[in-house]
Design a protein around this motif. Structure first.
Motif, short mmCIF file in Angstrom:
data_model
loop_
_atom_site.label_atom_id
_atom_site.label_comp_id
_atom_site.label_asym_id
_atom_site.label_seq_id
_atom_site.Cartn_x
_atom_site.Cartn_y
_atom_site.Cartn_z
N VAL A 88 1.64 -4.58 4.09
CA VAL A 88 1.97 -3.45 3.67
C VAL A 88 1.67 -3.73 1.98
N CYS A 89 1.62 -2.06 1.69
CA CYS A 89 1.20 -2.81 0.17
C CYS A 89 1.51 -2.17 -1.15
N PHE A 90 1.93 -2.72 -1.84
CA PHE A 90 3.46 -2.08 -3.06
C PHE A 90 1.75 -2.35 -3.90
N GLU A 91 2.26 -0.85 -5.46
CA GLU A 91 1.69 -0.82 -6.44
C GLU A 91 2.44 -1.80 -8.02
N VAL A 92 1.46 -2.07 -8.62
CA VAL A 92 1.92 -3.19 -9.82
C VAL A 92 1.24 -1.99 -10.96
#
Length: 145
Positions: A88-92
């Motif tokens: 899963v990929c989350f933005e920062v």
């Protein structure tokens, strides 16, 4: 660390063309990007864009197929020959700050920060430190919300 927008779900697949057919013919996806090679990460990639009602970008499905015999996802596909959810990929907003914060919390970072499939810096956090899910952290692409 503040949770950012989920950018995509990564699915390892043995055949990107078969996966594209599935999302198009079975799931009715109409916005499927052209596959491309990312040899520096050992994968071939294709993004399936999910629709939203708000006009904002929906979460993407990232299909990843091994680029060659040295691909890091070969081990995953050996255990899951039909494929499956890989990460899963989350933005920062700032990748360097995020990496420092994860490291300060004792989270294991897998490898160096590098450029990912969206053309922005990314790193991965070990699944044993993330409730069992390999987690990709990516800097929000310029021009995105």
């Amino acid at each position: 660390m503040k949770l950012g927008r989920m950018n995509h779900l990564g699915y390892a697949v043995p055949s990107i063309e078969a996966a594209i057919s599935h999302y198009r013919d079975v799931m009715g996806a109409t916005d499927i990007e052209e596959p491309f090679d990312l040899p520096e990460q050992g994968v071939k990639v294709c993004f399936v864009n999910t629709p939203t009602d708000s006009g904002m970008n929906g979460t993407q499905i990232e299909l990843i197929e091994p680029f060659d015999a040295t691909s890091p996802i070969n081990n995953f596909l050996e255990k899951n020959p039909q494929g499956g959810q890989h990460h899963v990929c989350f933005e920062v907003p700032d990748i360097a700050t995020a990496r420092e914060e994860f490291e300060a919390m004792g989270k294991r970072i897998l490898g160096p920060t590098r450029i990912g499939a969206h053309g922005t810096p990314i790193f991965f956090v070990h699944p044993k430190d993330m409730q069992g899910m390999l987690t990709e952290i990516m800097e929000t692409p310029k021009g995105d919300h």
